[in-house]
Write a protein that holds these residues in place. Sequence first.
Motif, PDB file in Angstrom:
ATOM      1  N   VAL A  65     -23.091  20.720  79.278  1.00  0.00           N
ATOM      2  CA  VAL A  65     -23.629  22.286  79.241  1.00  0.00           C
ATOM      3  C   VAL A  65     -25.006  22.191  78.629  1.00  0.00           C
ATOM      4  N   ALA A  66     -26.037  22.800  79.213  1.00  0.00           N
ATOM      5  CA  ALA A  66     -27.270  22.894  78.626  1.00  0.00           C
ATOM      6  C   ALA A  66     -27.763  24.367  78.663  1.00  0.00           C
ATOM      7  N   ASP A  67     -27.995  24.875  77.433  1.00  0.00           N
ATOM      8  CA  ASP A  67     -28.249  26.348  77.180  1.00  0.00           C
ATOM      9  C   ASP A  67     -29.188  26.642  76.064  1.00  0.00           C
ATOM     10  N   PHE A  68     -29.729  27.713  75.954  1.00  0.00           N
ATOM     11  CA  PHE A  68     -30.411  28.315  74.510  1.00  0.00           C
ATOM     12  C   PHE A  68     -29.168  28.880  73.629  1.00  0.00           C
ATOM     13  N   TYR A  69     -29.639  28.735  72.609  1.00  0.00           N
ATOM     14  CA  TYR A  69     -28.736  29.341  71.484  1.00  0.00           C
ATOM     15  C   TYR A  69     -29.358  29.539  70.360  1.00  0.00           C
ATOM     16  N   THR A  70     -29.058  30.409  69.407  1.00  0.00           N
ATOM     17  CA  THR A  70     -29.416  30.662  67.698  1.00  0.00           C
ATOM     18  C   THR A  70     -28.049  30.451  67.084  1.00  0.00           C
ATOM     19  N   SER A  71     -28.382  30.283  65.784  1.00  0.00           N
ATOM     20  CA  SER A  71     -27.250  29.761  64.869  1.00  0.00           C
ATOM     21  C   SER A  71     -27.737  30.078  63.499  1.00  0.00           C
ATOM     22  N   SER A  72     -27.101  30.979  62.683  1.00  0.00           N
ATOM     23  CA  SER A  72     -27.592  31.091  61.254  1.00  0.00           C
ATOM     24  C   SER A  72     -26.660  30.260  60.361  1.00  0.00           C
ATOM     25  N   ARG A  73     -25.488  29.794  61.036  1.00  0.00           N
ATOM     26  CA  ARG A  73     -24.716  28.909  60.070  1.00  0.00           C
ATOM     27  C   ARG A  73     -24.919  27.389  60.169  1.00  0.00           C
ATOM     28  N   ALA A  74     -24.567  26.684  59.238  1.00  0.00           N
ATOM     29  CA  ALA A  74     -24.562  25.227  59.166  1.00  0.00           C
ATOM     30  C   ALA A  74     -23.302  24.605  58.436  1.00  0.00           C
ATOM     31  N   ASN A  75     -22.944  23.669  58.749  1.00  0.00           N
ATOM     32  CA  ASN A  75     -22.090  22.730  57.916  1.00  0.00           C
ATOM     33  C   ASN A  75     -20.800  23.576  57.812  1.00  0.00           C
ATOM     34  N   THR A  76     -20.451  24.177  59.022  1.00  0.00           N
ATOM     35  CA  THR A  76     -19.055  24.849  58.952  1.00  0.00           C
ATOM     36  C   THR A  76     -18.140  23.697  59.143  1.00  0.00           C
ATOM     37  N   PRO A  77     -16.720  24.144  58.829  1.00  0.00           N
ATOM     38  CA  PRO A  77     -15.476  22.992  59.293  1.00  0.00           C
ATOM     39  C   PRO A  77     -15.575  22.562  60.641  1.00  0.00           C
ATOM     40  N   LEU A  78     -15.822  23.441  61.470  1.00  0.00           N
ATOM     41  CA  LEU A  78     -16.050  22.800  63.192  1.00  0.00           C
ATOM     42  C   LEU A  78     -17.024  21.945  63.349  1.00  0.00           C
ATOM     43  N   GLU A  79     -18.289  22.340  62.711  1.00  0.00           N
ATOM     44  CA  GLU A  79     -19.740  21.322  62.577  1.00  0.00           C
ATOM     45  C   GLU A  79     -19.258  20.011  62.369  1.00  0.00           C
ATOM     46  N   ARG A  80     -18.744  20.032  60.903  1.00  0.00           N
ATOM     47  CA  ARG A  80     -18.712  18.753  60.397  1.00  0.00           C
ATOM     48  C   ARG A  80     -17.571  17.927  60.800  1.00  0.00           C
ATOM     49  N   ALA A  81     -16.451  18.549  61.658  1.00  0.00           N
ATOM     50  CA  ALA A  81     -15.744  17.701  62.285  1.00  0.00           C
ATOM     51  C   ALA A  81     -16.224  17.005  63.553  1.00  0.00           C
TER      52      ALA A  81
END
Length: 758
Positions: free
Chosen positions: A190-206
């Motif tokens: 997948v390649a796509d645009f995105y925005t995100s306000s959160r960082a270092n959530t459990p999902l991202e750390r995993a």
Amino acid sequence: MSWKPMQPYLIFAWMCFFRPIGRKECDQQQRLDSFYEGQAEVYDATRHRLLRGRHTLLRLCAAHLRQMKRENPKKPLVWVDIGGGTGFNIEEMDKYFPIAEFDSVYVIDLCQPLLDVARRRFAARGWTNVQVLCQDATFFALPEWGDRLDSARGAVSLFTMSYSLSMIPSYFALLDRIDELLDPAGLLGVADFYTSSRANTPLERAIGNGNERRTGFLSRWFWQIWFDLDHVSLSSARREYLEYRFGTSYNGRNHMVSWLVQIPYYVFLGCSRSRSTVHAVKAFEIESGNTAGSGHITPLHSPALAPRSPSSAFSFSSSPPLGPAALDGKGGALALPLSSFHYQTRFWRLPFLEERAHGEFRSWIYGFTWEDPEVDMQHLGLTREDSLFVITSAGDNALHYAISAAPRRIHCVDMNPCQGHLLELKLASAAALTYEEFWAMFGEGHIANFEEILDTKLSPFLSSVAYQFWRANAAAFRKGLHTCGYSGHALRIARWAFALGGARAWVARMVRAETLAEQSALWDAHVRPVLLAPWVSRLFLANPVFLWNALGVPINQMNCFLREGVSATQYAAETLDPIAHHTHMRAGAYHYLLCLLGRYTPESCPLFLTREGFEKLRENDGALLDTFRLHTDSIINALQGLADNTITKMVVMDHMDWFDPGAGPDCALDAEIDQMHRVLAHGGAVYWRSAARKPWYIENFARKGFRVEPLGIRRHDSKPIDRVNMVRSFFVAYKWCLLKGLTAVRELLSCDQALRLR
């Protein structure tokens, strides 16, 4: 004359910014047809700067497809490009992986004007294995399936979505359907645009995304509103469900459209969570000696990285539970996907959760290893049955041990993730590149097409975090790998000092000296007066800031020799004079040759850079490379994860000089020595070097049951203790348990008596 080249962009501007998109009551297909009908012919000409990441996505997919084909050459290859529009991806993929090698390729889109362009494009290329289908991606079905949907499960080898996921309203159903139809060994890109306000959530750390994911408030607000006008959703939920539903393999993001317009985008490569992880679990739990599977959870580990059931090391959950709790981001009820480690091709880099301490390291401290592996090998006595625990550093010495003795296991440990990235890159390069490419990268430190090599050759062998790091630091191979990182500061400053002192030409002559006598004379007459000048000593050699940031020498280690009455200038002289007088740089003393020349030479380089060493690493499909396990954590945490009596030799370099001698008994060092004693097999040994002739912590080892012996003590104006001579002593501590020793003697005597009676 100016109308023709400007025409596509004027049409694009009119259709995107001025012409109404359509009535709100229109369905998705009517909106798409209305929006693209007038610009279908100029679509590709106007999107090459806007839709970044497509080439990267296709190169990554192609590299993994080649690996998949090598592992199972008879398996059919079926590719479905969802939202493929004009067929650009298919034509572009042919540059990286021939379309003729696919059994079937399908472009699925709901917009008829774009598909008309694709049909003409494929007809012009004469591809008979490519079909265009105008279908809703959520419910698509390939003609060959007919009514037999059961046979469609796992039938697709590759799914790609290039800037289409953000335009599909029912993305939950779409991703669920892809998961159902994707081959367990297949890929989703997948390649796509995105925005995100959160960082270092459990999902991202995993899965290893880290703080690089977050976008600023203004950027997030502007792009969400802007794209929403075109019915394109940049909400973070789509990407979160994508990463939750599929096991992450590679994840990078946020290259810029230009310096002025910065639209964040990501590239994702994943696989079905139904893929077997048995080999990964074996590598993590058994081959790495890790005890997390039996419920021993240390700070290194997390339920996301450990088996779902502590009673079985092989009971991983492959089907994620659905529902709001699964995506609440609070960690309580979230069933996290496994780390990317479990889906990798090679299991070198053990999974780790990104912690705040890891973020403190912006680059590698050591671009090359400041220890002499030849001297190590004289004392280690390695065999094929040994299991080593070593500090990663740049990985040069660990590779030397592997090539020279082929031990059963080598655990490389470093808290700095960048040191692991560097060694992982060397392992991947040894597995995938030619010797000429390998030498250019690590011998010369320069290679022109590193980004292309990274995507097309190295990516299947790298972990997600390592790939993202080298993608972001690709410029290191344009600037010169050896002059980057913290250690590169020292090399650049030395060059400045030689230039200011007028010694640059003498340095060049010294590293090319035919004899040791010529090298020694040039050092004494021309190079030493500049490098050991008082102003150099005051600015750099006696400066704790420089010693730490350029040489990786902390203040506690500096105090080791200051307490013995040796100044920084004297320490440097006692280090460098014996090297210049007793080791010939051109003929094999490669550590200082690299510092002075900025590169290695074929006659003077580490063992892994020789053609013989490189070929040894590649023997038997790189079996020697699989002896490595790379831990990204502190030494004590890594030790806590290992079972009792599983390591035979430990090489911890000068690591223990970093501890504070004023911490008193039961300090952090004592806790680490306790773990060393537990993990070491009986008769095992710990080897270390120190900036002190008599390190203060020898008594700590003696109190914990070790027998300590010196292997080399540096003396003033004597021969160096090795080809680096950067430390003043070399020690070994043997594990020996008196009670167990007496028991063994008693058993031996009993056995001897029984034999005589018999």
